[in-house]
Design a protein around this motif. Structure first.
Motif, PDB file in Angstrom:
ATOM      1  N   LEU A   4       6.977  -5.061  -3.394  1.00 49.26           N
ATOM      2  CA  LEU A   4       6.487  -4.453  -2.164  1.00 49.26           C
ATOM      3  C   LEU A   4       6.399  -2.952  -2.384  1.00 49.26           C
ATOM      4  O   LEU A   4       7.392  -2.317  -2.771  1.00 49.26           O
ATOM      5  CB  LEU A   4       7.430  -4.759  -0.999  1.00 49.26           C
ATOM      6  N   THR A   5       5.212  -2.387  -2.155  1.00 46.48           N
ATOM      7  CA  THR A   5       4.997  -0.954  -2.308  1.00 46.48           C
ATOM      8  C   THR A   5       4.238  -0.416  -1.102  1.00 46.48           C
ATOM      9  O   THR A   5       3.674  -1.172  -0.314  1.00 46.48           O
ATOM     10  CB  THR A   5       4.207  -0.649  -3.598  1.00 46.48           C
ATOM     11  N   THR A   6       4.208   0.903  -0.978  1.00 46.17           N
ATOM     12  CA  THR A   6       3.476   1.557   0.098  1.00 46.17           C
ATOM     13  C   THR A   6       3.017   2.934  -0.355  1.00 46.17           C
ATOM     14  O   THR A   6       3.500   3.458  -1.363  1.00 46.17           O
ATOM     15  CB  THR A   6       4.329   1.679   1.379  1.00 46.17           C
ATOM     16  N   HIS A   7       2.091   3.491   0.359  1.00 48.63           N
ATOM     17  CA  HIS A   7       1.751   4.902   0.234  1.00 48.63           C
ATOM     18  C   HIS A   7       1.160   5.358   1.563  1.00 48.63           C
ATOM     19  O   HIS A   7       0.787   4.540   2.391  1.00 48.63           O
ATOM     20  CB  HIS A   7       0.799   5.185  -0.942  1.00 48.63           C
ATOM     21  N   VAL A   8       1.108   6.687   1.752  1.00 49.05           N
ATOM     22  CA  VAL A   8       0.604   7.258   2.999  1.00 49.05           C
ATOM     23  C   VAL A   8      -0.487   8.265   2.674  1.00 49.05           C
ATOM     24  O   VAL A   8      -0.311   9.123   1.804  1.00 49.05           O
ATOM     25  CB  VAL A   8       1.723   7.955   3.806  1.00 49.05           C
ATOM     26  N   LEU A   9      -1.610   8.147   3.390  1.00 46.47           N
ATOM     27  CA  LEU A   9      -2.693   9.117   3.288  1.00 46.47           C
ATOM     28  C   LEU A   9      -2.890   9.790   4.645  1.00 46.47           C
ATOM     29  O   LEU A   9      -3.041   9.116   5.658  1.00 46.47           O
ATOM     30  CB  LEU A   9      -3.996   8.438   2.870  1.00 46.47           C
ATOM     31  N   ASP A  10      -2.852  11.102   4.650  1.00 48.13           N
ATOM     32  CA  ASP A  10      -3.146  11.892   5.849  1.00 48.13           C
ATOM     33  C   ASP A  10      -4.659  12.065   5.872  1.00 48.13           C
ATOM     34  O   ASP A  10      -5.212  12.966   5.232  1.00 48.13           O
ATOM     35  CB  ASP A  10      -2.416  13.229   5.763  1.00 48.13           C
ATOM     36  N   VAL A  21       9.487  10.141   5.541  1.00 48.25           N
ATOM     37  CA  VAL A  21      10.570   9.170   5.415  1.00 48.25           C
ATOM     38  C   VAL A  21      10.039   7.795   5.801  1.00 48.25           C
ATOM     39  O   VAL A  21       9.360   7.650   6.826  1.00 48.25           O
ATOM     40  CB  VAL A  21      11.776   9.559   6.301  1.00 48.25           C
ATOM     41  N   VAL A  22      10.357   6.811   4.970  1.00 43.73           N
ATOM     42  CA  VAL A  22       9.935   5.423   5.180  1.00 43.73           C
ATOM     43  C   VAL A  22      11.188   4.557   5.152  1.00 43.73           C
ATOM     44  O   VAL A  22      11.975   4.633   4.210  1.00 43.73           O
ATOM     45  CB  VAL A  22       8.966   4.949   4.073  1.00 43.73           C
ATOM     46  N   THR A  38      11.573   8.544   0.649  1.00 44.11           N
ATOM     47  CA  THR A  38      10.694   9.621   1.083  1.00 44.11           C
ATOM     48  C   THR A  38       9.506   9.669   0.137  1.00 44.11           C
ATOM     49  O   THR A  38       9.676   9.613  -1.085  1.00 44.11           O
ATOM     50  CB  THR A  38      11.444  10.976   1.063  1.00 44.11           C
ATOM     51  N   THR A  39       8.317   9.757   0.710  1.00 43.07           N
ATOM     52  CA  THR A  39       7.112   9.783  -0.127  1.00 43.07           C
ATOM     53  C   THR A  39       7.070  11.055  -0.972  1.00 43.07           C
ATOM     54  O   THR A  39       7.484  12.126  -0.534  1.00 43.07           O
ATOM     55  CB  THR A  39       5.836   9.668   0.725  1.00 43.07           C
ATOM     56  N   ALA A  68       7.792  13.739  12.379  1.00 39.86           N
ATOM     57  CA  ALA A  68       8.431  14.841  11.640  1.00 39.86           C
ATOM     58  C   ALA A  68       7.462  15.426  10.611  1.00 39.86           C
ATOM     59  O   ALA A  68       7.413  16.643  10.414  1.00 39.86           O
ATOM     60  CB  ALA A  68       9.703  14.346  10.956  1.00 39.86           C
ATOM     61  N   TYR A  69       6.688  14.552   9.979  1.00 40.55           N
ATOM     62  CA  TYR A  69       5.694  15.017   8.997  1.00 40.55           C
ATOM     63  C   TYR A  69       4.658  15.920   9.670  1.00 40.55           C
ATOM     64  O   TYR A  69       4.376  17.019   9.191  1.00 40.55           O
ATOM     65  CB  TYR A  69       5.006  13.814   8.347  1.00 40.55           C
ATOM     66  N   PHE A  70       4.093  15.478  10.799  1.00 40.71           N
ATOM     67  CA  PHE A  70       3.067  16.279  11.461  1.00 40.71           C
ATOM     68  C   PHE A  70       3.644  17.555  12.075  1.00 40.71           C
ATOM     69  O   PHE A  70       2.961  18.579  12.145  1.00 40.71           O
ATOM     70  CB  PHE A  70       2.302  15.449  12.484  1.00 40.71           C
ATOM     71  N   ALA A  71       4.899  17.533  12.496  1.00 43.44           N
ATOM     72  CA  ALA A  71       5.545  18.757  12.986  1.00 43.44           C
ATOM     73  C   ALA A  71       5.648  19.778  11.857  1.00 43.44           C
ATOM     74  O   ALA A  71       5.382  20.974  12.060  1.00 43.44           O
ATOM     75  CB  ALA A  71       6.925  18.437  13.556  1.00 43.44           C
ATOM     76  N   GLN A  72       6.007  19.314  10.657  1.00 35.46           N
ATOM     77  CA  GLN A  72       6.092  20.209   9.503  1.00 35.46           C
ATOM     78  C   GLN A  72       4.709  20.752   9.133  1.00 35.46           C
ATOM     79  O   GLN A  72       4.563  21.933   8.829  1.00 35.46           O
ATOM     80  CB  GLN A  72       6.718  19.488   8.308  1.00 35.46           C
ATOM     81  N   GLN A  73       3.700  19.894   9.188  1.00 34.62           N
ATOM     82  CA  GLN A  73       2.336  20.340   8.895  1.00 34.62           C
ATOM     83  C   GLN A  73       1.896  21.408   9.900  1.00 34.62           C
ATOM     84  O   GLN A  73       1.255  22.392   9.524  1.00 34.62           O
ATOM     85  CB  GLN A  73       1.361  19.145   8.929  1.00 34.62           C
ATOM     86  N   ALA A  74       2.241  21.222  11.169  1.00 36.59           N
ATOM     87  CA  ALA A  74       1.876  22.197  12.207  1.00 36.59           C
ATOM     88  C   ALA A  74       2.559  23.539  11.961  1.00 36.59           C
ATOM     89  O   ALA A  74       1.945  24.596  12.141  1.00 36.59           O
ATOM     90  CB  ALA A  74       2.234  21.656  13.589  1.00 36.59           C
TER      91      ALA A  74
END
Length: 124
Positions: A4-10, A21-22, A38-39, A68-74
């Motif tokens: 089982l694997t994953t990835h995230v694309l913004d 965090v996943v 964490t990715t 949390a990711y989008f808060a950091q990006q902002a």
């Protein structure tokens, strides 16, 4: 044996979702946390979330800490271009529940995300 694997694309920024965090839970008579990762800079976890004998058929839940990711990006954008930021994100924890019918196969569960939407699919 499968994995089982994953990835995230913004997809709004056109880049990998790094630093997200996943959490992975197994669902059954109870909801059991199996692991947290964490990715990396490529939006991927460094290791499979489950593999080999640990990977079993059943119901699972991935929780992506997108807020949390989008808060950091902002914050990073505000340094370059100051503006008022919303206090409450539209998406915070993105939960993806899915079933694994055959744990001998590979299951890749990617997340495509923006601050306002997301989608997923079963890859291999």
């Amino acid at each position: 044996m499968g994995a089982l694997t994953t990835h995230v694309l913004d997809t709004a920024a056109g880049k990998p979702g790094a630093g997200i965090v996943v959490e992975l839970f197994r669902l059954g008579t109870s909801r059991t946390l199996l692991m947290s990762a964490t990715t990396n800079g490529d939006g991927r976890c460094d290791q499979p979330l489950l593999q080999g004998m640990e990977f079993e058929s059943g119901q699972y839940e991935l929780v992506f800490h997108a807020g949390a990711y989008f808060a950091q990006q902002a914050k990073e954008q505000a340094r370059e271009q100051p503006r008022e930021q919303p206090g409450l994100p539209f998406l915070d924890h993105v939960v993806v529940r899915f079933g694994v019918a055959d744990a001998r196969q590979n299951y890749h569960v990617p997340l495509l995300i923006t601050p306002w939407s997301y989608s997923t699919y079963r890859g291999s």
